[in-house]
Scaffold this active site. Structure first.
Site, PDB file in Angstrom:
ATOM      1  CB  CYS A  80      -0.893   0.014   1.252  1.00 46.27           C
ATOM      2  SG  CYS A  80      -1.905  -1.463   1.453  1.00 46.27           S
TER       3      CYS A  80
ATOM      4  CG  ASN B 269       3.968   0.104   2.174  1.00 39.36           C
ATOM      5  OD1 ASN B 269       3.525  -0.758   1.433  1.00 39.36           O
ATOM      6  ND2 ASN B 269       5.095   0.743   1.917  1.00 39.36           N
ATOM      7  N   GLY B 270       3.061  -2.973   3.515  1.00 38.35           N
ATOM      8  CA  GLY B 270       3.921  -4.152   3.518  1.00 38.35           C
ATOM      9  C   GLY B 270       3.154  -5.421   3.776  1.00 38.35           C
TER      10      GLY B 270
ATOM     11  CB  SER C  25      12.581 -10.183  -6.453  1.00 39.06           C
ATOM     12  OG  SER C  25      13.084  -9.705  -5.220  1.00 39.06           O
ATOM     13  N   GLY C  26      14.772 -12.229  -6.364  1.00 39.67           N
ATOM     14  CA  GLY C  26      16.024 -12.704  -5.780  1.00 39.67           C
ATOM     15  C   GLY C  26      16.853 -11.591  -5.194  1.00 39.67           C
TER      16      GLY C  26
ATOM     17  CG  ASP D 269      -0.893  -8.365   6.704  1.00 39.99           C
ATOM     18  OD1 ASP D 269      -1.909  -7.757   6.327  1.00 39.99           O
ATOM     19  OD2 ASP D 269       0.200  -8.288   6.106  1.00 39.99           O
TER      20      ASP D 269
ATOM     21  CB  ILE E 250      -2.005  -8.601  -0.925  1.00 41.95           C
ATOM     22  CG1 ILE E 250      -1.410  -7.485  -1.788  1.00 41.95           C
ATOM     23  CG2 ILE E 250      -1.218  -9.896  -1.069  1.00 41.95           C
ATOM     24  CD1 ILE E 250      -1.237  -7.802  -3.240  1.00 41.95           C
TER      25      ILE E 250
ATOM     26  NE  ARG F 167      -6.923  -3.998   1.373  1.00 41.24           N
ATOM     27  CZ  ARG F 167      -7.881  -4.886   1.561  1.00 41.24           C
ATOM     28  NH1 ARG F 167      -9.143  -4.541   1.308  1.00 41.24           N
ATOM     29  NH2 ARG F 167      -7.614  -6.096   1.989  1.00 41.24           N
ATOM     30  CG  LEU F 168      -1.694  -3.928  -4.662  1.00 40.48           C
ATOM     31  CD1 LEU F 168      -2.503  -3.676  -5.932  1.00 40.48           C
ATOM     32  CD2 LEU F 168      -0.198  -3.992  -4.991  1.00 40.48           C
TER      33      LEU F 168
END
Length: 650
Positions: free
Chosen positions: A2, A75-76, A364-365, A100, A53, A50-51
């Site tokens: 977010c 955010n996170g 991701s790496g 969460d 998830i 908000r995104l």
């Protein structure tokens, strides 16, 4: 994932300006296009984009406890939220959602400021507690998620995920910090806790900050976590390989919790390939993978990504960055809000754009090079340290300083010594040498670039002080552990995490980072450095652990990196833009740069005499930042909606 923002009255309980808060919130619409809301009450304004998830139905923010005395914007992702939920429920706290974010609210009620010790994830959040009349801010241990803040002269504290939210308020001064500019031209970014603006700061990774209304003096951030390299684990190599695979599986599984489509970046390098192989073992469905190729074969890793995709039968998608894809320069300046000189932001932006067509979350790496010892510069530093250890500093400084001065041709020297910068590095202490090796414009170049007036503004400040400060906190003399620690505190957060956060969130894509899990990093910090670099082989343990799972050519080929052909651009299609940018009115109007040296950089590069592509890119991005951010209007001019106001009417 977010975007958060807010206003906190540090002195009284004045009602915040709804219009300003709305502008701040909407400036980050790209971080959360699904939903957005404002909350206002005397002394506090919170904004959230908000995104969606997790907990799509009831996970809206700002979120409150039962009696609404505690409010949160976050955010996170908290990856251990399910276990944490059970723990606080056992203490009698009741949940209204499955999100969460609500676990953070209850963790605050249960443990106060120590709540951060219980969180495993990537996060930046602000909690307002009306009973305690305080605002508590915290940022995750590795700095994956950003947090910016500024205290205005009138006592209002602004905070937000991106600097643009603070700028959108309209009340923050845009005076630039000369020390941050010095850091930018050395490192390519302004290092935590500085921002390029004097008035604003970044909350450093692993830090929290408690503001109590009416307390008087400005509080200082407090470190709640740090990595300590003990290097004292006696584990056998085979056992370390097995344990690494187990720990990587745990980290990846936690990051695969999602109610929306999830996939992975796959570059063809060791790190992203290890993540994809682990994801494929964690679930039966094909992993969605995305790769970015280049039409210049010197930068193209697509064939190696395809090997991994074929082996694990992933749902693989590939796009290509054209060798003339330089149209993003001004877009990047607006995206990062500060001057940012990593040109790999271009392919990162493009691969995020590709991934968002298929998924909302991508693993991701990132962090693998720092965590496992993958950079070529690490191996060179260790070789230099071996030589430095054989001679005391009092002898090294005059000897290698003189050799550096008489370079360039020393045919008698071993190949890795045939460079002026190598001799200069040997004349320095370890932290000085590493700073020198990672600098874009080294000290003499910055001295030639900066005008006498700007050097007076600096007052003797040098960007090396950033490394000096962190080096003093590292608590290790191991050569590899020391520079890994320095990278955790500087390059990883200031460059890599910043690059990925802004580029991915520009496309409303959440990127998760299993190789930066703090439990994994703490364990790796107990292992001897010989398990990370063995001879000339970097990422030794990771490669050995992945041998049963990945093709040999993926594991043991030379590292390419995620680069773009700057040198050719600046001598070809961008030749005139380089001249217009470096020798134009905007850059020179600052009074900070020597025109003669700018002209030297341009002429020497375009004639083929030197490759000055990195300094030129750094200057071009600074010029674009001045035009696109500093000279931009204060607000984004959006209409102001009605908002819920607690307390008296707005």
């Amino acid at each position: 994932m977010c975007g958060i923002t807010g206003l906190f009255d540090t002195r009284e309980q004045r009602l915040p300006d709804r219009g300003r808060l709305h502008r701040m919130n909407e400036s980050q619409h790209h971080r959360g296009p699904d939903e957005g809301d404002l909350h206002l009450q005397p002394g506090l304004g919170l904004g959230h984009r908000r995104l969606s998830i997790i907990d799509l139905a009831t996970g809206q923010q700002p979120i409150f406890n039962a009696d609404r005395s505690v409010a949160l914007v976050f955010n996170g992702e908290i990856y251990n939220y399910q276990a944490l939920r059970a723990e606080v429920q056992a203490a009698g706290l009741v949940f209204r959602t499955k999100s969460d974010s609500e676990t953070i609210i209850h963790a605050w009620q249960q443990w106060g400021e120590d709540c951060v010790q219980h969180l495993r994830g990537m996060f930046a959040f602000a909690i307002h507690d009306s009973r305690r009349q305080c605002l508590f801010m915290a940022r995750d241990r590795m700095g994956v998620k950003p947090m910016h803040y500024a205290l205005l002269p009138d006592g209002w504290l602004l905070f937000g995920s991106e600097l643009k939210s603070l700028l959108a308020h309209g009340g923050m001064a845009r005076d630039l910090d000369p020390c941050a500019v010095e850091e930018y031209f050395a490192l390519g970014y302004a290092a935590e806790p500085r921002t390029v603006f004097k008035a604003a700061k970044k909350l450093a990774p692993g830090h929290c900050l408690l503001w109590t209304r009416g307390a008087g003096s400005e509080p200082q951030p407090r470190a709640y976590w740090d990595v300590r390299f003990t290097l004292d684990n006696p584990i056998a190599q085979a056992d370390a390989e097995a344990e690494l695979r187990e720990r990587l599986m745990e980290s990846v599984r936690l990051r695969m919790i999602s109610e929306v489509p999830l996939g992975a970046f796959l570059s063809g390098g060791v790190d992203s390939s290890a993540v994809v192989a682990t994801m494929a073992a964690a679930r039966p469905e094909p992993v969605v993978t995305c790769s970015m190729g280049f039409d210049d074969p010197r930068f193209n890793e697509v064939e190696f990504a395809q090997m991994v995709a074929d082996r694990y039968r992933t749902d693989h998608h590939v796009d290509t960055v054209a060798s003339d894809d330089f149209a993003l320069i001004d877009t990047l300046a607006r995206l990062y809000d500060e001057p940012f000189a990593d040109s790999s932001a271009i392919p990162t932006y493009r691969v995020s754009q590709l991934a968002r067509q298929y998924v909302t979350v991508a693993l991701s790496g990132d962090g693998g090079d720092e965590t496992f010892g993958g950079y070529r510069r690490y191996r060179l530093h260790l070789m230099e340290e071996g030589l430095r250890s054989k001679l005391p500093y009092g002898l090294r400084k005059p000897l290698f300083g003189t050799l550096g001065a008489i370079y360039p041709k020393l045919d008698w020297a071993p190949r890795f010594l045939r460079a002026k910068t190598t001799f200069e590095g040997l004349a320095r202490h370890a932290v000085q040498a590493y700073f020198h090796s990672v600098s874009i414009l080294r000290g003499p170049m910055r001295q030639a670039l900066f005008s006498p007036a700007f050097q007076r503004e600096l007052g003797g400040y040098q960007a090396f002080e950033v490394f000096e400060r962190h080096g003093a906190q590292a608590q290790t003399r191991d050569p590899l552990a020391l520079i890994q620690y320095l990278d955790y505190k500087t390059y990883l957060v200031g460059d890599i995490n910043t690059k990925v956060d802004r580029a991915s969130m520009a496309h409303s894509l959440e990127v998760r980072e299993p190789l930066m899990d703090h439990h994994l990093i703490e364990w790796l910090a107990t292992l001897p450095s010989s398990l990370k670099i063995r001879g000339q082989e970097g990422k030794f343990l990771l490669k050995k652990a992945m041998e049963p799972l990945l093709p040999h050519d993926v594991l043991y080929r030379p590292k390419m990196g995620f680069a773009v052909p700057l040198a050719r651009w600046f001598r070809g299609p961008l030749k005139q833009r380089v001249r217009d940018s470096l020798l134009g009115d905007r850059l020179l109007s600052t009074g900070w740069f020597q025109r003669e040296y700018l002209a030297h950089l341009v002429d020497a590069h375009q004639s083929g005499q030197h490759d000055y592509s990195a300094p030129i890119w750094t200057l071009m991005m600074f010029d674009s930042f001045l035009r696109q951010v500093v000279d931009a209007p204060d607000s984004i001019g959006l209409p102001v909606p009605a908002a819920t106001v607690e307390g008296r009417a707005a």
